[in-house]
Design a protein around this motif. Structure first.
Motif, short mmCIF file in Angstrom:
data_model
loop_
_atom_site.label_atom_id
_atom_site.label_comp_id
_atom_site.label_asym_id
_atom_site.label_seq_id
_atom_site.Cartn_x
_atom_site.Cartn_y
_atom_site.Cartn_z
N UNK A 8 0.84 -1.20 0.00
CA UNK A 8 0.00 0.00 0.00
C UNK A 8 0.87 1.25 0.00
N UNK A 9 0.37 2.28 -0.65
CA UNK A 9 1.04 3.58 -0.62
C UNK A 9 0.87 4.14 0.79
N UNK A 10 1.99 4.36 1.47
CA UNK A 10 1.93 4.91 2.83
C UNK A 10 1.89 6.42 2.79
N UNK A 11 2.82 7.02 2.03
CA UNK A 11 2.82 8.47 1.86
C UNK A 11 3.62 8.86 0.61
N UNK A 12 3.41 10.07 0.15
CA UNK A 12 4.13 10.61 -1.01
C UNK A 12 5.02 11.74 -0.52
N UNK A 13 6.30 11.67 -0.83
CA UNK A 13 7.27 12.66 -0.39
C UNK A 13 7.93 13.28 -1.61
N UNK A 18 6.51 6.24 -0.29
CA UNK A 18 6.82 5.21 0.68
C UNK A 18 5.76 4.13 0.56
N UNK A 19 6.19 2.89 0.31
CA UNK A 19 5.27 1.76 0.22
C UNK A 19 5.36 0.91 1.47
N UNK A 37 -1.10 9.58 -10.17
CA UNK A 37 -2.29 8.74 -10.22
C UNK A 37 -2.51 7.91 -8.96
N UNK A 38 -1.68 8.13 -7.95
CA UNK A 38 -1.83 7.32 -6.74
C UNK A 38 -2.18 8.19 -5.54
N UNK A 39 -2.59 7.54 -4.47
CA UNK A 39 -2.92 8.25 -3.23
C UNK A 39 -2.64 7.33 -2.05
N UNK A 40 -2.39 7.90 -0.88
CA UNK A 40 -2.13 7.08 0.31
C UNK A 40 -3.25 6.08 0.56
#
Length: 200
Positions: A8-13, A18-19, A37-40
């Protein structure tokens, strides 16, 4: 060696994500088209490549095996490092890059930050035969095999032609696409211009 991750996508930095893979967080540098195109919380599968240097250990992620292979092919060219290869994939996506190399389109390749004329010429010289007559992978399944759709790529080129910088154009287009749905090139440009005009 890590070849693929599912989690899962944990966060975008910034330009990284971070997966969360069974409780372990993997920091990956990925092309912009995937980030847009992704989100936490989203389930995601990425194909990965580890770059090891004396003072650095970096993990790069890709939405398809074909995109990863193109990244590795570009790394084989003298003067192309991971940062430049990711920048190319972030700006135009795999299909546009392969087409530009096959058609020897120097003008398109040199629009990418960090890619000068000599570097673009080396890319063409060393890789063009690999892509001539190559059946480029289409993306009918809705997967991320092509980070930037044709309308998105054309919209980006239009904004660049209007004098906007690459980074601000990419950010505006990313915001324009956040609402979801398929937009034509013209619709993407109009929405992006509204964001650019608002200044925030």
């Amino acid at each position: 060696m890590i070849g693929m991750l599912r989690g899962k996508v944990w966060e975008i930095q910034g330009e990284r994500l971070v997966m969360d893979v069974q409780g372990t967080g993997y920091l990956l540098t990925v092309p912009y088209g995937l980030l847009a195109k992704i989100h936490p919380g989203q389930e995601l599968v990425v194909y990965t490549h580890v770059v090891m240097r004396e003072d650095d250990l970096s993990l790069y992620g890709f939405s398809s095996f074909e995109e990863k292979q193109l990244f590795l092919q570009m790394l084989s060219v003298s003067g192309i490092g991971p940062k430049a290869a990711i920048s190319l994939l972030s700006t135009f996506g795999a299909i546009q890059i392969e087409s530009a190399i096959a058609s020897e389109n120097l003008n398109l390749l040199t629009k990418v930050p960090g890619i000068g004329k000599k570097t673009a010429q080396r890319l063409i010289l060393e890789l063009k035969e690999k892509f001539k007559g190559h059946n480029l992978v289409s993306n009918e399944s809705g997967s991320f095999s092509e980070p930037l759709s044709k309308p998105h790529s054309e919209a980006l080129e239009t904004l660049l032609a209007l004098g906007f910088g690459l980074e601000e154009a990419r950010q505006a287009l990313g915001r324009a696409l956040k609402d979801g749905g398929e937009l034509t090139t013209e619709e993407q440009v109009k929405k992006a211009l509204r964001f650019l005009a608002s200044g925030h």
